[in-house]
Design an enzyme around this catalytic site. Structure first.
Site, PDB file in Angstrom:
ATOM      1  N   SER A 137       0.842  -1.373  -0.047  1.00 51.10           N
ATOM      2  CA  SER A 137       0.079  -0.178  -0.077  1.00 51.10           C
ATOM      3  C   SER A 137       0.860   1.284   0.096  1.00 51.10           C
ATOM      4  CB  SER A 137      -1.001  -0.145   1.229  1.00 51.10           C
ATOM      5  OG  SER A 137      -1.461   1.067   1.545  1.00 51.10           O
ATOM      6  N   GLU A 139      -0.032   3.471   1.553  1.00 46.41           N
ATOM      7  CA  GLU A 139      -0.023   4.274   3.086  1.00 46.41           C
ATOM      8  C   GLU A 139       1.469   3.885   3.640  1.00 46.41           C
ATOM      9  OE1 GLU A 139      -2.599   5.666   4.145  1.00 46.41           O
ATOM     10  OE2 GLU A 139      -2.096   5.691   6.280  1.00 46.41           O
ATOM     11  N   TYR A 160      -1.796   0.230  10.686  1.00 45.22           N
ATOM     12  CA  TYR A 160      -1.874  -0.695   9.456  1.00 45.22           C
ATOM     13  C   TYR A 160      -0.784  -0.414   8.452  1.00 45.22           C
ATOM     14  CZ  TYR A 160      -3.582  -0.908   4.477  1.00 45.22           C
ATOM     15  OH  TYR A 160      -3.836  -1.184   3.271  1.00 45.22           O
TER      16      TYR A 160
HETATM   17  P1  NAP Z   1     -11.444  -4.550   1.536  1.00 42.87           P
HETATM   18  O1  NAP Z   1     -12.739  -4.184   0.530  1.00 42.87           O
HETATM   19  O2  NAP Z   1     -11.455  -3.953   3.129  1.00 42.87           O
HETATM   20  O3  NAP Z   1     -11.323  -6.069   1.628  1.00 42.87           O
HETATM   21  C1  NAP Z   1     -10.508  -6.916   2.485  1.00 42.87           C
HETATM   22  C2  NAP Z   1     -10.895  -8.412   2.363  1.00 42.87           C
HETATM   23  O4  NAP Z   1      -9.957  -8.879   3.080  1.00 42.87           O
HETATM   24  C3  NAP Z   1     -12.160  -8.766   2.561  1.00 42.87           C
HETATM   25  O5  NAP Z   1     -12.642  -9.829   1.825  1.00 42.87           O
HETATM   26  C4  NAP Z   1     -12.252  -9.294   4.028  1.00 42.87           C
HETATM   27  O6  NAP Z   1     -12.996 -10.233   4.481  1.00 42.87           O
HETATM   28  C5  NAP Z   1     -10.884  -9.920   3.893  1.00 42.87           C
HETATM   29  N1  NAP Z   1     -10.294 -10.065   5.408  1.00 42.87           N
HETATM   30  C6  NAP Z   1     -10.260  -9.304   6.400  1.00 42.87           C
HETATM   31  N2  NAP Z   1      -9.667  -9.833   7.402  1.00 42.87           N
HETATM   32  C7  NAP Z   1      -9.665 -11.247   7.143  1.00 42.87           C
HETATM   33  C8  NAP Z   1      -9.004 -12.129   7.657  1.00 42.87           C
HETATM   34  N3  NAP Z   1      -8.608 -12.207   9.040  1.00 42.87           N
HETATM   35  N4  NAP Z   1      -8.795 -13.376   7.105  1.00 42.87           N
HETATM   36  C9  NAP Z   1      -9.253 -13.566   5.657  1.00 42.87           C
HETATM   37  N5  NAP Z   1      -9.724 -12.345   5.373  1.00 42.87           N
HETATM   38  C10 NAP Z   1     -10.045 -11.273   5.749  1.00 42.87           C
HETATM   39  O7  NAP Z   1     -10.386  -4.320   0.846  1.00 42.87           O
HETATM   40  P2  NAP Z   1      -9.766  -3.849  -0.644  1.00 42.87           P
HETATM   41  O8  NAP Z   1     -10.054  -2.051  -0.878  1.00 42.87           O
HETATM   42  O9  NAP Z   1     -10.205  -4.503  -1.686  1.00 42.87           O
HETATM   43  O10 NAP Z   1      -7.940  -3.985  -0.540  1.00 42.87           O
HETATM   44  C11 NAP Z   1      -7.483  -4.998  -0.923  1.00 42.87           C
HETATM   45  C12 NAP Z   1      -6.098  -5.286  -0.448  1.00 42.87           C
HETATM   46  O11 NAP Z   1      -5.324  -4.250  -0.927  1.00 42.87           O
HETATM   47  C13 NAP Z   1      -5.732  -5.066   1.117  1.00 42.87           C
HETATM   48  O12 NAP Z   1      -5.026  -5.871   1.539  1.00 42.87           O
HETATM   49  C14 NAP Z   1      -5.783  -3.410   1.185  1.00 42.87           C
HETATM   50  O13 NAP Z   1      -4.795  -3.371   2.342  1.00 42.87           O
HETATM   51  C15 NAP Z   1      -4.779  -3.179   0.197  1.00 42.87           C
HETATM   52  N6  NAP Z   1      -4.765  -2.033  -0.556  1.00 42.87           N
HETATM   53  C16 NAP Z   1      -6.116  -1.533  -0.812  1.00 42.87           C
HETATM   54  C17 NAP Z   1      -6.086  -0.103  -1.365  1.00 42.87           C
HETATM   55  C18 NAP Z   1      -7.114   0.442  -1.689  1.00 42.87           C
HETATM   56  O14 NAP Z   1      -7.148   1.780  -1.843  1.00 42.87           O
HETATM   57  N7  NAP Z   1      -8.296  -0.092  -2.004  1.00 42.87           N
HETATM   58  C19 NAP Z   1      -4.805   0.492  -1.744  1.00 42.87           C
HETATM   59  C20 NAP Z   1      -3.541  -0.272  -1.349  1.00 42.87           C
HETATM   60  C21 NAP Z   1      -3.632  -1.663  -0.782  1.00 42.87           C
HETATM   61  P3  NAP Z   1     -14.697  -9.695   4.957  1.00 42.87           P
HETATM   62  O15 NAP Z   1     -15.503  -9.605   3.478  1.00 42.87           O
HETATM   63  O16 NAP Z   1     -15.235 -10.692   5.287  1.00 42.87           O
HETATM   64  O17 NAP Z   1     -14.570  -8.581   5.626  1.00 42.87           O
HETATM   65  O1  G4F Z   2     -10.731   6.771   2.542  1.00 44.36           O
HETATM   66  P1  G4F Z   2      -9.560   6.584   3.703  1.00 44.36           P
HETATM   67  O2  G4F Z   2     -10.081   6.001   5.077  1.00 44.36           O
HETATM   68  O3  G4F Z   2      -8.403   5.935   3.043  1.00 44.36           O
HETATM   69  P2  G4F Z   2      -6.897   5.764   3.654  1.00 44.36           P
HETATM   70  O4  G4F Z   2      -6.719   6.027   5.100  1.00 44.36           O
HETATM   71  O5  G4F Z   2      -6.029   6.663   2.573  1.00 44.36           O
HETATM   72  O6  G4F Z   2      -6.429   4.080   3.386  1.00 44.36           O
HETATM   73  C1  G4F Z   2      -7.026   3.739   2.047  1.00 44.36           C
HETATM   74  O7  G4F Z   2      -5.802   3.512   0.991  1.00 44.36           O
HETATM   75  C2  G4F Z   2      -4.819   2.862   1.452  1.00 44.36           C
HETATM   76  C3  G4F Z   2      -3.814   3.474   0.229  1.00 44.36           C
HETATM   77  O8  G4F Z   2      -3.078   4.527   0.509  1.00 44.36           O
HETATM   78  C4  G4F Z   2      -4.714   1.763   1.783  1.00 44.36           C
HETATM   79  F1  G4F Z   2      -3.933   1.054   1.775  1.00 44.36           F
HETATM   80  C5  G4F Z   2      -6.124   1.215   2.675  1.00 44.36           C
HETATM   81  O9  G4F Z   2      -6.220  -0.053   2.663  1.00 44.36           O
HETATM   82  C6  G4F Z   2      -7.231   2.148   2.418  1.00 44.36           C
HETATM   83  O10 G4F Z   2      -7.783   1.406   1.215  1.00 44.36           O
HETATM   84  O11 G4F Z   2      -8.982   7.990   4.218  1.00 44.36           O
HETATM   85  C7  G4F Z   2      -8.628   8.668   3.184  1.00 44.36           C
HETATM   86  C8  G4F Z   2      -8.321  10.210   3.730  1.00 44.36           C
HETATM   87  C9  G4F Z   2      -7.472  10.079   5.177  1.00 44.36           C
HETATM   88  O12 G4F Z   2      -6.646  11.206   4.966  1.00 44.36           O
HETATM   89  C10 G4F Z   2      -8.620  10.397   6.184  1.00 44.36           C
HETATM   90  O13 G4F Z   2      -8.095  11.140   7.398  1.00 44.36           O
HETATM   91  O14 G4F Z   2      -9.617  10.705   4.138  1.00 44.36           O
HETATM   92  C11 G4F Z   2      -9.600  11.230   5.383  1.00 44.36           C
HETATM   93  N1  G4F Z   2     -11.023  11.450   5.901  1.00 44.36           N
HETATM   94  C12 G4F Z   2     -11.284  12.602   6.216  1.00 44.36           C
HETATM   95  N2  G4F Z   2     -12.599  12.292   6.677  1.00 44.36           N
HETATM   96  C13 G4F Z   2     -11.671  10.469   6.166  1.00 44.36           C
HETATM   97  C14 G4F Z   2     -12.727  10.965   6.828  1.00 44.36           C
HETATM   98  N3  G4F Z   2     -11.398   9.065   6.083  1.00 44.36           N
HETATM   99  C15 G4F Z   2     -12.453   8.255   6.487  1.00 44.36           C
HETATM  100  N4  G4F Z   2     -12.339   6.834   6.359  1.00 44.36           N
HETATM  101  N5  G4F Z   2     -13.620   8.935   7.239  1.00 44.36           N
HETATM  102  C16 G4F Z   2     -13.924  10.208   7.205  1.00 44.36           C
HETATM  103  O15 G4F Z   2     -14.879  10.760   7.858  1.00 44.36           O
END
Ligand code: NAP
Ligand code: G4F
Length: 350
Positions: A137, A139, A160
């Site tokens: 990520s 992050e 995280y």
């Molecule tokens: P998500 O929608 O939160 O999906 C997470 C998945 O992990 C869900 O299927 C969840 O199952 C499963 N999970 C959570 N805890 C688990 C456990 N203990 N054992 C087995 N499965 C578990 O996340 P996403 O946005 O698709 O992201 C996919 C991956 O990319 C994650 O690793 C995230 O950290 C990483 N990532 C995401 C972003 C982004 O912007 N979306 C960016 C960079 C990296 P349930 O459905 O049962 O909760």
């Molecule tokens: O949407 P967010 O919660 O995503 P964040 O923290 O960037 O993390 C996501 O992206 C990562 C990749 O860089 C992934 F690895 C991670 O798994 C996840 O998918 O927050 C985005 C921004 C933050 O700065 C947060 O402080 O939005 C700001 N924010 C402002 N108000 C909020 C809110 N975030 C959330 N969730 N809820 C609010 O009300």
């Protein structure tokens, strides 16, 4: 390389897992997915892909498992005999990780080690070569100055992010120590109508739909000035597949190359339905994080040059698609409300 025929996807029920499963099935893979037992259905995002196991030629297979349970992960690998493992499972919410740091480390960090160990033993015992993708990520860059690319040092700012940095280095170590074809995809934020409702983009677009139809009055957010490099999840899982079909393993940054503030996202989303965000958005400090990542802006030159990958969806198109989808959802809620159902928003939004 010849295309691997069997993929194992952890996190298949998540946003990315559902798009990835779609793409892999389209490409002819057999897809095995790990799902968690829950007291309510958690397979909504892959409902449209579900195949009755009693039918013939089924290519989607689901297994109960958990990244906290190494025995089951080993068993699933032995049963599925994957050619490629995509590890997308994680406690993926940064805000929640401050409230559940141990659990986040257990799953998002150590869970990856469990999978790597299971694969090492499987390969040793069977001689099979299995490829491994880790969902790393942006992050992890945390407070490192933007733009961030493959050479930028990490400075994690949440439990995280610390867990993801740990996993990232384990992946590289398994590559170097055991010759595993193991890759990190360092993905910047990617969103879609399937995004979880407590991430900021979806929280905003859900509220836009509901406010437009009179189902909600206000939207409470935290830091409006944080900047993110937002792309579309569908485009980003294409990048994952390209990485895993490549000639050699490595670590790759996937980003749109643009960054926007949370305020800009909110302004664009409200403008899509003819509203001014300033009339509805209020800042509530409960959504501030103990330490914030202020500015993520990725450099994906390496992906463009090596794989010809570039995002297909612009920021404006992403916002519009999410708003359109959540407007439809709100329309359905309105029908339910008129029929006498209670449709208040649930739980705590983080
Ligand atoms: P998500 O929608 O939160 O999906 C997470 C998945 O992990 C869900 O299927 C969840 O199952 C499963 N999970 C959570 N805890 C688990 C456990 N203990 N054992 C087995 N499965 C578990 O996340 P996403 O946005 O698709 O992201 C996919 C991956 O990319 C994650 O690793 C995230 O950290 C990483 N990532 C995401 C972003 C982004 O912007 N979306 C960016 C960079 C990296 P349930 O459905 O049962 O909760
Ligand atoms: O949407 P967010 O919660 O995503 P964040 O923290 O960037 O993390 C996501 O992206 C990562 C990749 O860089 C992934 F690895 C991670 O798994 C996840 O998918 O927050 C985005 C921004 C933050 O700065 C947060 O402080 O939005 C700001 N924010 C402002 N108000 C909020 C809110 N975030 C959330 N969730 N809820 C609010 O009300």
């Amino acid at each position: 390389m010849t295309q691997p025929a069997v993929a194992l996807v952890t996190g298949i029920t998540g946003q990315d897992g559902s798009y990835l499963a779609e793409q892999l099935l389209d490409q002819g893979y057999h897809v095995h997915g790990v799902i968690r037992r829950a007291s309510v259905f958690n397979t909504d995002r892959i409902e449209h892909l579900y195949q009755d196991p009693h039918e013939q030629d089924v290519r989607l297979h689901l297994h109960y498992g958990d990244l906290a349970d190494g025995t089951v992960l080993r068993r699933i690998i032995e049963t599925a005999r994957p050619d490629v493992v995509y590890n997308l499972a994680a406690q993926s919410h940064v805000g929640v990780s401050f409230k559940t740091p141990e659990y986040t480390a257990e799953v998002t960090g150590l869970g990856v080690l469990r999978l790597l160990e299971a694969l090492r033993d499987h390969s040793h015992r069977t001689g099979r070569k299995v490829r491994f993708y880790q969902a790393s990520s942006s992050e992890m860059y945390g407070s490192a100055p933007a733009p961030q690319g493959p050479e930028t040092p990490f400075h994690p700012r949440s439990p995280y992010a610390c867990a993801k940095v740990y996993a990232y280095h384990q992946v590289i170590n398994y590559r170097e120590a055991y010759g595993l074809f193991a890759c990190n995809g360092i993905l910047f934020n990617h969103e879609s109508p399937r995004r979880g409702e407590t991430f900021v983009t979806r929280k905003i677009t859900r509220a836009v739909g509901r406010i437009k139809l009179g189902l909600q009055k206000k939207l409470y957010l935290g830091n409006l000035d944080a900047r993110r490099d937002w792309g579309h999840a569908r485009d980003y899982v294409e990048a994952m597949v390209l990485i895993m079909q490549g000639d050699e393993p490595g670590d790759f940054v996937v980003a749109s190359g643009e960054s926007h503030s949370v305020r800009e996202f909110a302004a664009s989303a409200f403008a899509e339905v003819g509203l001014d965000y300033q009339d509805f958005v209020e800042v509530d400090p409960r959504y501030f994080r103990p330490s914030e990542v202020e500015h993520l802006h990725g450099d994906a030159t390496q992906m463009r040059e090596k794989f010809g990958w570039r995002p297909r969806t612009s920021f404006a198109e992403l916002v519009a698609e999410m708003v359109r989808s959540d407007l439809k959802l709100a329309e359905r809620e309105l029908v339910l409300q008129k029929a006498g159902h209670d449709i208040r928003t649930r739980g705590t939004s983080l």
